[in-house]
Design an enzyme around this catalytic site. Structure first.
Site, PDB file in Angstrom:
ATOM      1  N   GLY A 139      -0.159  -4.986   0.775  1.00  0.00           N
ATOM      2  CA  GLY A 139      -1.395  -5.259  -0.036  1.00  0.00           C
ATOM      3  C   GLY A 139      -1.397  -6.087  -1.412  1.00  0.00           C
ATOM      4  O   GLY A 139      -2.139  -6.651  -1.876  1.00  0.00           O
ATOM      5  N   ALA A 167       0.749  -1.362   0.182  1.00  0.00           N
ATOM      6  CA  ALA A 167      -0.005   0.049  -0.097  1.00  0.00           C
ATOM      7  C   ALA A 167       0.800   1.260   0.193  1.00  0.00           C
ATOM      8  O   ALA A 167       1.959   1.246   0.511  1.00  0.00           O
ATOM      9  CB  ALA A 167      -1.051   0.080   1.203  1.00  0.00           C
TER      10      ALA A 167
END
Length: 258
Positions: A109, A64
């Site tokens: 992520g 992320a």
């Protein structure tokens, strides 16, 4: 879409996260675009397999976007997690088979995105990791749930608690990667697998995917009951008649349903 590209080469399609300047880092807009792209592909009857990858040779998705997260409140953090889960649940549950073509770093992520795919094919330079607790948070896009289901609780806890990344061969050894291939052969291998899957009865594949996914959250009796129901449904399809007739006639079947 600005950061996600779709390339339909039916029966496969490629969804590419296209931010190579920042190793395909994932932020709110990227997750929205991933979800949008997946919804478009799921509605396309010509697409049987979706290949997910990252632009460039260095990263699938290197986590992320920390420059976004550092200033976010608790409420905003949960909203980001909701966007992440929406994209990942689409990958996991869409009727098409999803293949992660992991070309480099799949961290945070990005690792969670790969975990949500049905199959993971890793280039030799791939590295998987969940570094979140080293940043004062935890994997919030399904990492604490899917990783343990794929590699076992003990290995999942070690990866999450230590933040230590693993290379492609270790990922293959523990069952995180289905295959490891030379970097230059990655997309070729993914398309070859996509072709093999697409040659089967697509509606039957989607029902089998549904049954396997269900098995992760229910007891054996409930899972087997659902399996029997789906088998009965498939026995009523034209593809079942075509597949079995083609087998008996020693010819290639011509499946139509999806």
């Amino acid at each position: 879409m600005q950061f996600v590209k779709l390339d339909i080469q039916a029966p496969a399609a490629v969804l590419t996260i296209d931010r190579p300047d920042c190793l395909n880092a994932l932020n709110s807009q990227v997750f929205r675009e991933i979800a949008q792209g997946l919804e478009e592909l799921e509605a396309n009857d010509e697409v049987k397999v979706v290949i997910v990858t990252g632009a460039g040779e260095k990263a699938f998705a290197a986590g992320a976007d920390i420059s976004q997260m550092v200033h976010q409140s608790g409420k905003e953090g949960r909203e980001l997690a909701q966007l992440t889960h929406r994209a990942n649940f689409l990958l996991e549950n869409m009727r098409q088979v999803t293949i992660a073509a992991v070309n480099g770093f799949a961290l945070g992520g990005g690792c969670e995105l790969a975990l949500a795919c049905d199959i993971r094919i890793a280039a030799e330079n791939a590295r998987f990791g969940l570094p979140e607790v080293g940043l004062g948070i935890l994997p919030g896009g399904g990492g604490t749930q899917r990783l343990a289901r794929i590699v076992g609780v003990g290995r999942a806890k070690e990866m999450i608690f230590t933040c230590d990344p693993i290379d492609a061969q270790e990922a293959y050894r523990i069952g995180l990667a289905n295959h490891v291939v030379p970097r230059e052969k990655l997309m070729e291998e993914c398309f070859a697998m996509a072709e093999r899957i697409a040659s089967k009865a697509s509606f039957a594949v989607s029902m089998a995917k549904s049954a396997v996914n269900l098995s992760m959250g229910v007891d054996m009796t409930s899972g087997c009951t659902r399996e029997m129901d789906l088998l009965g449904l498939l026995f009523a399809t034209e593809d079942k008649t075509e597949g079995m007739t083609a087998f008996l006639e020693r010819r290639k079947p011509e499946f139509k349903e999806f």
